[in-house]
Scaffold this active site. Structure first.
Site, PDB file in Angstrom:
ATOM      1  N   ASP A 134      75.591   5.601 -50.114  1.00 40.38           N
ATOM      2  CA  ASP A 134      74.333   5.909 -51.571  1.00 40.38           C
ATOM      3  C   ASP A 134      75.592   6.129 -52.434  1.00 40.38           C
ATOM      4  O   ASP A 134      76.540   6.403 -52.492  1.00 40.38           O
ATOM      5  CB  ASP A 134      73.845   7.186 -50.836  1.00 40.38           C
ATOM      6  CG  ASP A 134      72.242   7.046 -52.127  1.00 40.38           C
ATOM      7  OD1 ASP A 134      72.385   6.667 -52.403  1.00 40.38           O
ATOM      8  OD2 ASP A 134      71.861   7.319 -51.116  1.00 40.38           O
TER       9      ASP A 134
HETATM   10  C1  BGC Z   1      69.240   6.335 -53.826  1.00 38.45           C
HETATM   11  C2  BGC Z   1      69.351   5.895 -52.948  1.00 38.45           C
HETATM   12  C3  BGC Z   1      68.993   4.634 -53.762  1.00 38.45           C
HETATM   13  C4  BGC Z   1      70.517   4.770 -55.091  1.00 38.45           C
HETATM   14  C5  BGC Z   1      70.660   2.773 -55.143  1.00 38.45           C
HETATM   15  C6  BGC Z   1      70.404   6.698 -54.417  1.00 38.45           C
HETATM   16  O1  BGC Z   1      70.952   7.485 -55.726  1.00 38.45           O
HETATM   17  O2  BGC Z   1      69.225   8.002 -52.967  1.00 38.45           O
HETATM   18  O3  BGC Z   1      67.615   5.774 -52.532  1.00 38.45           O
HETATM   19  O4  BGC Z   1      69.241   3.170 -53.322  1.00 38.45           O
HETATM   20  O5  BGC Z   1      70.360   5.698 -55.506  1.00 38.45           O
HETATM   21  O6  BGC Z   1      70.202   3.073 -56.523  1.00 38.45           O
END
Ligand code: BGC
Length: 765
Positions: free
Chosen positions: A290
């Site tokens: 993530d």
């Molecule tokens: C979130 C994810 C997301 C990623 C990319 C993160 O802050 O937890 O769910 O896919 O950002 O944008």
């Protein structure tokens, strides 16, 4: 549901089935891919391999004339594997051009985006979608999302989010499918099928990324990014199945979660990312972290960037979202023997394989057809589908005296902070949406009513009364539209409108960004100022319909007790206003059912229907007994149970029958019930089947969903609804984490929600 949309769904789903037959000689294709990638990797330097593992933030990318920025330079040097959340085919094409024309090996980039509930045509938030309990519809919404995103440059989506969540304080409950493992698993599969079809090389399918692996939804106290701690038996039985289901449906990538598991952050957790994911489940796609997941292991207390990058790679991470850790530190760790060349090669191979499967090596611009983008994004057809789908996700929580549907109302007061706010209709995580083009409830009512009624609008109150809180929730282009008039003045205006009207529609609740990421709440009731507005409206004596916007279950006890009709509409997407108007005015009969329990108060959390019995359960029908498992100050009951949702018509359940009193290991048990539409409208009902394993080698839940069917009945019609149970449906993970069934007594329940069922019993032989 209109015939056109039903036909489109059928066609789309049939083509998915056909595709599975036309996938030519997969092993030959596999071999070709492996040879191609092996040859390519032979030419790659260590730095270029690490480049493939790098997914930097693309916020500052400038294309065309200004392409000499930092990221463009890195792309030219082969130090970038992909980028994410860039919108538009033109921009993506220009960036891809840098990779395939100016980098040494011309390896195309992969372009990801959070296409969570639709692309530019935004569908309801996932929690809302899950309340449709309609798998074909959910798959179809993901199909449209893939169609639009792939036309506009995107070939990879960070969806589905399949985290089981039982704590509505956690803002991200809005992004998932609720509390139930069985329903969540079915939805996970439908979404993957919708995104990926059966042939990723097609230019209208995109790679799914299951997230957040794992247990992110179990954050302590519902505070985002917080610690999770859970027994393995609970993980296996309740939290892990939806991830597994999505992977079994073919999802090609998975995202590691922010939280720790057994004391080790998921991003660096070898048990999770290798032993379970690769060895036990046989996953062969790639793992992405993530956002800054690797760097965040430093504050988790796992060491500096170099140490945590090695930890991540060794655990099984293939791609590093934003931390730059794999790119900048692994070479040194390799020299020191902290990581192996084999690990780097494995990760690189997995990224290249995904690109190959997407067809990017054949045509790096496969997903950047500007003409397709113009023709296929946010089309009237897709918007019509969004409108029809949205109407299936609303949950009618209360409807005394048949307040709804509204009929023959000449003057309607439309009041509330969410009545005229287009930007707040799409809900959280709608990156590609054009918010100003969403349909507000005011727009929708005008569209559907035309000249049939006069609408008097007043804002009535702000979403919240504290300007500091308002600023926190007015982000990402979704302002709450703070009105600086006094509460008294605003309420007076609303009351005046109500007094002149036949009915009041109160559009209240949360704004979009009161749920979603980093939007946890410790108090999940309606803000006091909104309650004051409702009280004033009720005092006019006019019938009040509460249209509730929310990204989570709310504690709306007072509202339930006092307001005659409540329609929960979540955040319904681009066509929200039209869909809500369709339901309020009876063009569509609501049929949504809750996928999450609504608690009475925060103190009951976590409250979910499939809990264990304990050794001291409260006797049925009782509110409190000393020395039983209960509270002094609140009953154990939910405000609204899992599976709950009313209709404008009524459904009666009769004659629950089992085909036998025994089920053998190889046999089938038929469960049937007669369902009658006993009210005055045609309508759909989600018939739910639950079981209970009465005696086990480990304790079993008091109820578990094992089947559901959404049945449409004309008024007066009766139908026998049939389910089939086999021994497989009764399996669970025992204390050795073996997936088994155990002979003995079972109960089966069929009904309209988890708390209101008919009951029968059988024995597994
Ligand atoms: C979130 C994810 C997301 C990623 C990319 C993160 O802050 O937890 O769910 O896919 O950002 O944008």
């Amino acid at each position: 549901m209109k015939k056109t949309t039903t036909l489109l769904i059928l066609l789309a789903l049939c083509s998915t089935v056909l595709m599975s037959f036309t996938f030519a000689n997969p092993s030959g294709e596999d071999l070709k891919m492996k040879t191609f990638i092996e040859n390519l990797m032979k030419k790659m330097t260590l730095e270029e391999k690490l480049g493939q593992l790098n997914l930097p933030a693309s916020g500052d990318i400038i294309t065309g004339a200004g392409s000499n920025n930092n990221i463009a330079e890195k792309i030219k040097e082969g130090k970038v594997g992909g980028l994410f959340n860039i919108k538009s085919a033109e921009k993506i094409r220009a960036v891809q051009q840098i990779a395939v024309e100016q980098s040494r090996l011309k390896i195309p980039l992969i372009f990801g985006m959070d296409v969570i509930h639709g692309y530019q045509t935004v569908f309801p938030i996932p929690l809302g979608m899950s309340c449709s309990w309609d798998m074909a519809l959910i798959e179809y919404s993901a199909r449209i999302a893939a169609q639009e995103a792939s036309a506009d440059g995107i070939c990879w989506t960070f969806s589905p989010m399949v985290d089981i969540a039982r704590d509505p304080r956690w803002g991200r409950v809005s992004e998932g499918s609720g509390e139930d493992t069985y329903l969540g698993s079915k939805i996970a599969q439908s979404m993957v099928k919708g995104y990926q079809g059966d042939d990723l090389r097609k230019n209208n399918t995109i790679l799914a990324c299951v997230k957040h692996f794992a247990l992110y939804g179990a954050a302590e106290a519902g505070r985002d990014y917080n610690t999770t701690d859970m027994s393995h038996i609970r993980m296996y039985n309740e939290y892990l199945p939806p991830y597994k289901a999505a992977l079994d449906a073919g999802a090609g990538s998975i995202m590691a979660s922010f939280n720790e598991i057994d004391g080790i952050p998921a991003t660096g957790n070898k048990w999770l990312l290798t032993d379970l994911l690769r060895k036990e489940w046989g996953f062969n796609g790639f793992v992405v972290t993530d956002y800054t997941g690797i760097a965040e292991m430093t504050p988790h207390g796992m060491g500096d960037l170099k140490a945590v990058s090695a930890l991540a790679l060794n655990a099984g991470v293939d791609m590093d979202m934003v931390s730059d850790g794999l790119l900048t530190t692994i070479e040194a760790s390799l020299k020191e023997g902290k990581v192996t060349q084999q690990k780097i090669d494995e990760a690189c191979r997995r990224i290249l394989e995904a690109k190959y499967k997407l067809g990017l090596f054949d045509d790096p611009y496969r997903y950047c057809d500007v003409n397709r983008a113009k023709a296929e994004v946010f089309t009237p057809e897709n918007r019509q589908a969004a409108r029809e789908i949205a109407a299936q996700t609303f949950v009618l929580l209360k409807n005394d005296n048949q307040t709804l549907p509204l009929q023959n109302k000449k003057t309607i007061a439309l009041v509330g902070p969410l009545a005229d706010n287009r930007e707040n209709m799409p809900g959280t995580w709608s990156v590609a949406g054009d918010f100003a083009k969403s349909v507000s409830l005011l727009d929708g009512l005008k569209n559907v009513l035309g000249n049939e009624a006069n609408i008097l609008y007043a804002m009535g109150t702000n979403v919240v009364s504290d300007p500091k809180l308002d600023a926190r929730i007015s982000i990402f282009g979704k302002p709450t539209k703070w009105d600086s008039r006094s509460q008294k003045e605003m309420i007076a205006e609303a009351v005046a409108a109500a007094q002149k009207s036949d009915v009041v529609i109160a559009a209240v609740g949360e704004s979009s960004e009161m749920s979603g990421e980093a939007s946890s709440r410790s108090d999940i009731s309606l803000p006091e100022n909104q309650k004051e507005l409702l009280e004033a409206l009720l005092a006019t004596g006019k019938p009040v319909v509460m249209v509730l916007f929310t990204g989570r279950p709310l504690t709306i006890n007072w509202e339930k007790a006092n307001i005659p009709a409540i329609l929960n509409v979540w955040f319904a997407g681009s066509e929200a206003g039209n869909a809500i108007a369709d339901v309020l005015l009876g063009k569509v009969n609501p049929s949504g059912k809750l996928s999450s329990t609504f608690p009475q108060n925060v103190g009951q959390i976590p409250l979910y229907y499939n809990h264990k019995n304990t050794g001291r359960p409260l006797d049925e029908g009782k509110w409190f007994s000393k020395f039983r498992s209960n509270y002094l100050d609140v009953s154990n009951d939910p405000l609204f149970p899992f599976g709950f949702g009313l209709s404008y018509t009524t459904f009666d359940y009769k004659n629950l029958k089992l085909s036998d009193s025994n089920l053998t290991a190889t046999g089938k048990l038929k469960v049937s019930v007669d369902l009658n539409n006993s009210g005055n409208y045609d309508g759909a009902e989600v018939v739910q089947l639950y079981i209970r394993d009465m005696v086990g080698s480990v304790t079993r839940p008091v109820k578990e969903l094992k089947g559901f069917q959404k049945v449409f009945l004309k008024k007066g019609e009766t139908r026998t609804v049939e389910f089939t149970l086999t021994e497989k449906d009764l399996r669970f993970y025992n204390s050795d984490l073996k997936f088994v069934s155990e002979p003995g007594d079972f109960k089966v329940f069929v009904g309209t929600n988890s708390a209101n069922t008919l009951e029968a019993g059988f024995v597994l032989k």
